[in-house]
Scaffold this motif. Structure first.
Motif, mmCIF file in Angstrom:
data_model
loop_
_atom_site.group_PDB
_atom_site.id
_atom_site.type_symbol
_atom_site.label_atom_id
_atom_site.label_comp_id
_atom_site.label_asym_id
_atom_site.label_seq_id
_atom_site.Cartn_x
_atom_site.Cartn_y
_atom_site.Cartn_z
ATOM 1 N N VAL A 116 0.847 -1.215 0.000
ATOM 2 C CA VAL A 116 0.000 0.000 0.000
ATOM 3 C C VAL A 116 0.871 1.250 0.000
ATOM 4 C CG1 VAL A 116 -1.953 -1.120 1.146
ATOM 5 C CG2 VAL A 116 -0.326 0.189 2.509
ATOM 6 N N HIS A 117 2.131 1.106 0.345
ATOM 7 C CA HIS A 117 3.057 2.254 0.270
ATOM 8 C C HIS A 117 3.860 2.232 -1.035
ATOM 9 C CE1 HIS A 117 2.330 2.536 4.665
ATOM 10 N NE2 HIS A 117 2.548 3.813 4.458
ATOM 11 N N GLY A 118 3.406 1.443 -1.990
ATOM 12 C CA GLY A 118 4.010 1.480 -3.329
ATOM 13 C C GLY A 118 5.224 0.614 -3.524
ATOM 14 N N VAL A 119 5.576 -0.191 -2.525
ATOM 15 C CA VAL A 119 6.732 -1.085 -2.695
ATOM 16 C C VAL A 119 6.261 -2.309 -3.489
ATOM 17 C CG1 VAL A 119 8.448 -2.533 -1.496
ATOM 18 C CG2 VAL A 119 7.751 -0.318 -0.518
ATOM 19 N N ALA A 120 7.008 -2.658 -4.535
ATOM 20 C CA ALA A 120 6.657 -3.856 -5.329
ATOM 21 C C ALA A 120 7.307 -5.065 -4.653
ATOM 22 C CB ALA A 120 7.190 -3.687 -6.749
ATOM 23 N N ASP B 140 11.036 -4.011 -4.017
ATOM 24 C CA ASP B 140 11.512 -2.871 -4.805
ATOM 25 C C ASP B 140 10.801 -1.586 -4.356
ATOM 26 O OD1 ASP B 140 11.660 -2.054 -8.383
ATOM 27 O OD2 ASP B 140 12.182 -0.944 -6.560
ATOM 28 N N PRO B 141 11.527 -0.698 -3.621
ATOM 29 C CA PRO B 141 10.889 0.498 -3.047
ATOM 30 C C PRO B 141 10.916 1.710 -3.984
ATOM 31 C CG PRO B 141 13.123 0.341 -2.255
ATOM 32 C CD PRO B 141 12.936 -0.790 -3.231
ATOM 33 N N SER B 142 11.303 1.495 -5.271
ATOM 34 C CA SER B 142 11.545 2.689 -6.111
ATOM 35 C C SER B 142 10.281 3.511 -6.335
ATOM 36 C CB SER B 142 12.145 2.247 -7.456
ATOM 37 O OG SER B 142 11.353 1.204 -8.003
ATOM 38 N N ALA B 143 9.109 2.894 -6.202
ATOM 39 C CA ALA B 143 7.860 3.665 -6.426
ATOM 40 C C ALA B 143 7.151 3.941 -5.102
ATOM 41 C CB ALA B 143 6.948 2.887 -7.370
ATOM 42 N N ALA B 144 7.893 3.945 -4.022
ATOM 43 C CA ALA B 144 7.261 4.115 -2.694
ATOM 44 C C ALA B 144 6.549 5.460 -2.606
ATOM 45 C CB ALA B 144 8.326 4.012 -1.609
ATOM 46 N N LYS B 145 5.393 5.463 -1.938
ATOM 47 C CA LYS B 145 4.575 6.676 -1.841
ATOM 48 C C LYS B 145 3.798 6.657 -0.514
ATOM 49 C CE LYS B 145 0.695 4.315 -4.112
ATOM 50 N NZ LYS B 145 0.022 3.994 -2.830
ATOM 51 N N SER B 146 3.149 7.764 -0.235
ATOM 52 C CA SER B 146 2.296 7.805 0.961
ATOM 53 C C SER B 146 1.097 6.903 0.740
ATOM 54 C CB SER B 146 1.796 9.239 1.200
ATOM 55 O OG SER B 146 2.880 10.043 1.548
ATOM 56 N N ALA B 147 0.542 6.440 1.842
ATOM 57 C CA ALA B 147 -0.693 5.639 1.754
ATOM 58 C C ALA B 147 -1.728 6.334 2.622
ATOM 59 C CB ALA B 147 -0.417 4.239 2.289
ATOM 60 N N PHE C 199 -5.002 6.528 5.317
ATOM 61 C CA PHE C 199 -5.297 5.871 6.593
ATOM 62 C C PHE C 199 -6.079 4.575 6.379
ATOM 63 C CE2 PHE C 199 -6.665 4.855 10.675
ATOM 64 C CZ PHE C 199 -8.063 4.712 10.687
ATOM 65 N N GLU C 200 -7.102 4.653 5.516
ATOM 66 C CA GLU C 200 -7.969 3.472 5.372
ATOM 67 C C GLU C 200 -7.162 2.267 4.879
ATOM 68 O OE1 GLU C 200 -10.206 6.877 5.871
ATOM 69 O OE2 GLU C 200 -8.695 6.497 4.300
ATOM 70 N N GLU C 201 -6.271 2.549 3.904
ATOM 71 C CA GLU C 201 -5.481 1.425 3.360
ATOM 72 C C GLU C 201 -4.591 0.835 4.455
ATOM 73 O OE1 GLU C 201 -3.601 3.835 0.291
ATOM 74 O OE2 GLU C 201 -4.133 2.290 -1.177
ATOM 75 N N ILE C 202 -3.918 1.750 5.199
ATOM 76 C CA ILE C 202 -2.976 1.255 6.215
ATOM 77 C C ILE C 202 -3.738 0.467 7.281
ATOM 78 C CG2 ILE C 202 -1.306 1.929 7.999
ATOM 79 C CD1 ILE C 202 -0.803 4.488 6.330
ATOM 80 N N ASP C 203 -4.851 1.075 7.725
ATOM 81 C CA ASP C 203 -5.601 0.441 8.813
ATOM 82 C C ASP C 203 -6.150 -0.914 8.381
ATOM 83 O OD1 ASP C 203 -8.474 0.991 10.843
ATOM 84 O OD2 ASP C 203 -6.407 0.647 11.473
ATOM 85 N N ALA C 204 -6.522 -0.993 7.101
ATOM 86 C CA ALA C 204 -7.118 -2.250 6.598
ATOM 87 C C ALA C 204 -6.093 -3.377 6.618
ATOM 88 C CB ALA C 204 -7.619 -2.022 5.180
ATOM 89 N N HIS C 205 -4.814 -3.003 6.479
ATOM 90 C CA HIS C 205 -3.793 -4.061 6.351
ATOM 91 C C HIS C 205 -2.983 -4.276 7.622
ATOM 92 C CE1 HIS C 205 -4.418 -4.750 2.086
ATOM 93 N NE2 HIS C 205 -4.546 -3.450 1.943
ATOM 94 N N ALA C 206 -3.078 -3.345 8.585
ATOM 95 C CA ALA C 206 -2.198 -3.440 9.754
ATOM 96 C C ALA C 206 -2.496 -4.714 10.539
ATOM 97 C CB ALA C 206 -2.363 -2.220 10.649
ATOM 98 N N GLY C 207 -3.760 -5.150 10.471
ATOM 99 C CA GLY C 207 -4.115 -6.427 11.097
ATOM 100 C C GLY C 207 -3.745 -6.464 12.566
ATOM 101 N N SER C 208 -3.318 -7.640 13.024
ATOM 102 C CA SER C 208 -3.073 -7.795 14.456
ATOM 103 C C SER C 208 -1.570 -7.751 14.732
ATOM 104 C CB SER C 208 -3.606 -9.155 14.881
ATOM 105 O OG SER C 208 -2.908 -10.139 14.116
ATOM 106 N N SER C 209 -0.847 -7.023 13.883
ATOM 107 C CA SER C 209 0.609 -7.033 14.063
ATOM 108 C C SER C 209 1.071 -5.751 14.744
ATOM 109 C CB SER C 209 1.279 -7.142 12.683
ATOM 110 O OG SER C 209 2.658 -6.856 12.804
ATOM 111 N N LEU D 267 11.733 8.754 3.890
ATOM 112 C CA LEU D 267 11.331 8.646 2.486
ATOM 113 C C LEU D 267 10.348 9.754 2.093
ATOM 114 C CD1 LEU D 267 12.084 6.397 0.471
ATOM 115 C CD2 LEU D 267 9.915 5.291 1.043
ATOM 116 N N LEU D 268 9.389 10.006 2.951
ATOM 117 C CA LEU D 268 8.245 10.855 2.570
ATOM 118 C C LEU D 268 8.081 12.076 3.471
ATOM 119 C CD1 LEU D 268 5.753 7.853 2.258
ATOM 120 C CD2 LEU D 268 7.026 8.918 0.368
ATOM 121 N N GLY D 269 8.830 12.113 4.579
ATOM 122 C CA GLY D 269 8.699 13.249 5.504
ATOM 123 C C GLY D 269 7.489 13.138 6.411
ATOM 124 N N GLN D 270 6.731 12.036 6.261
ATOM 125 C CA GLN D 270 5.556 11.848 7.124
ATOM 126 C C GLN D 270 5.226 10.372 7.221
ATOM 127 O OE1 GLN D 270 1.927 13.284 5.423
ATOM 128 N NE2 GLN D 270 2.321 12.359 3.437
#
Ligand code: EPZ
Length: 455
Positions: free
Chosen positions: A76-80, A93-100, A102-112, A125-128
């Motif tokens: 979800v942060h653009g890493v292939a 491959d982090p070359s296309a890394a980008k911000s994600a 909240f909904e995407e992050i929260d959906a995947h954070a799971g129980s970790s 990478l992104l300053g935030q």
């Protein structure tokens, strides 16, 4: 045989979720299991790939849910992320890394709990960065104050919000002088993953030095980081401007290896754990021998079995490395129910890691938990306010029961107890165990366990 997720299990119907198994116990576990990459290294090395300017290759990645969670968060942060040619390897491959969002992050954070380690790399990478509320096993309240204090020391602005934590670093991140109140594994990883690209030098005192930490330092050094450590838990990191991808084979999962070793002890079995190495398990092997276990160390792995004499009681204090790992005590306690005498296990790392004991007592064990711990002339580990103690009196024959898995390591102990007990047990919530033990059902089958997936 029916394919169930990652496993073919005799008699299972394809519609089963793999959450409930029925075990017929009283049979020794005998055979070989292959233990691959450490859950608690591979997931962190995957996060480290965000710091590289070029793709990374990680080998011996365990096929477990915690890896899937980190893979989804990276994607979800653009890493292939793709499978490498070698089985069990990932290319990141982090070359296309980008911000994600909240909904995407929260959906995947799971129980970790791993998402908290994305902070440093995303800030570089992104300053935030945004980290949703964390999951993880319910073995204490699992605070992250050490992490947030460290990030502030690097110059990050930390904004706690109802749904999680938003971080920013408008001025970039600079080296820091940090002393941890406790040698926290996660907080040490947080500092390492942030300091390697910070402007200037970071000194970290009272750091964790677990083998998984040292392996992560190896990963970062391969990327171009400059990290040194001293024998007194002090780590120095000289920030560099650029890091490249790594090619790394994860060290083996010593927690899983210790779990199978305890299963051999409890069921009077004989298990060869392929991939296990002596150095990272030194303290465990000492205790194993004192209990009356026997082991043969080879270049390929370690053979674990019960010795000739009856099992003997021991006094164990869990501690940070090189002490007896907190993750090792739950499976060991099952074996101690079969020892002739009274054992004591002091849990000094987490405040609630005996949740699994109630089910053992239902099965016939005689274990008393002291919620405020116990003193004793033999104590070596500094007393902590949160510690607890378990007093195990044996031997007590175990009999099958219906049990619900409380957490990863406790759940595995329930399965060992059911395999040790005479009679049939129904173990629910087994999905939690499959989060941390690769090909769990397949390995039980290979060791001769008599069980069916029933739910
Ligand atoms: C890691 O958890 C492991 N998890 C745990 O394994 C392991 O038991 C633990 O280290 C200790 O070795 C992963 O690596 C994903 P800590 P972590 O920070 O990093 C307190 C398993 O089964 N603390 O060393 O969360 C904390 O409450 C898991 O694989 C703070 O107070 O452990 C605890 O008392 C279970 N504030 C102690 O430090 C903080 O900010 C140790 O925690 C952080 C921690």
């Amino acid at each position: 045989m029916t394919l169930l997720g990652d496993t073919k299990v005799a008699g299972a119907s394809a519609s089963r979720s793999g959450e409930v198994i029925q075990i017929r116990g009283g049979r020794p576990l005998r055979g070989q299991v292959d233990v691959r990459g450490a859950k608690n290294l591979a997931t962190k090395a995957m996060v480290a790939s965000l710091l590289g300017e070029t793709p990374s290759t990680l080998r011996d990645v365990p096929d477990i849910r915690d890896v899937e969670v980190v893979r989804s968060l990276l994607e979800v942060h653009g890493v292939a992320v793709s499978e490498g040619e070698e089985p069990g390897s990932l290319i990141l491959d982090p070359s296309a890394a980008k911000s994600a969002n909240f909904e995407e992050i929260d959906a995947h954070a799971g129980s970790s709990r791993i998402p908290i380690l994305f902070c440093g790399p995303l800030l570089h990478l992104l300053g935030q960065a945004f980290i949703p509320d964390l999951g993880g096993c319910r073995i204490g309240d699992r605070p992250i104050d050490f992490h947030l204090d460290a990030l502030r020391a690097f110059g990050a602005i930390v904004d706690k919000q109802p749904s999680g934590i938003r971080l920013s670093a408008p001025e970039g991140l600079h080296g820091a002088d940090i002393e941890l109140p406790y040698p926290s594994v996660g907080a040490t990883e947080q500092v390492l993953l942030t300091a390697v690209r910070a402007n200037g030098v970071t000194e970290l005192r009272n750091a964790a030095i677990e083998p998984e930490i040292m392996d992560l330092i190896g990963v970062l050094q391969k990327m171009g980081a400059i990290i040194s450590y001293e024998p007194n838990r002090v780590i120095f990191i000289e920030g560099v401007q650029e890091l490249r991808g790594y090619d790394h084979r994860s060290l083996f999962d010593r927690n899983e290896a210790a779990s199978w070793a305890s299963a051999a002890l409890a069921t009077d079995g004989d298990i060869f754990v392929k991939g296990a190495r002596q150095y990272e398990m030194l303290t465990f092997l000492n205790v194993y021998r004192k209990v009356g276990g026997d082991f043969d160390i080879t270049d390929e792995g370690i053979r674990f079995r019960r010795g000739e004499a009856p099992l003997k009681p021991v006094i164990v204090e869990t501690d940070v490395h090189p002490g007896f790992m907190t993750d090792w005590q739950q499976p060991l306690i099952v074996a101690l129910t079969q020892a002739h005498g009274t054992s004591v296990v002091h849990e000094t790392v987490y405040e609630n890691r005996f949740g699994f004991i109630e089910a053992l007592n239902q099965m016939g064990a005689d274990i008393v938990v002291h919620p405020r711990g116990l003193d004793g002339p033999y104590r070596r580990v500094p007393r902590r306010a949160l510690e607890q103690a378990a007093v195990i009196t044996g031997p007590t024959p175990l009999r099958g029961a219906d049990i619900v898995v409380p957490d990863l390591r406790g759940g595995y102990s329930h399965v060992i107890a059911a395999l040790t007990a005479e009679g049939t047990s129904r173990v629910s919530g087994v999905g939690i165990i499959r989060r941390g033990y690769e090909k769990f059902f397949e390995k039980l089958t290979a060791l001769g366990a008599d069980f069916d997936v029933v739910g």
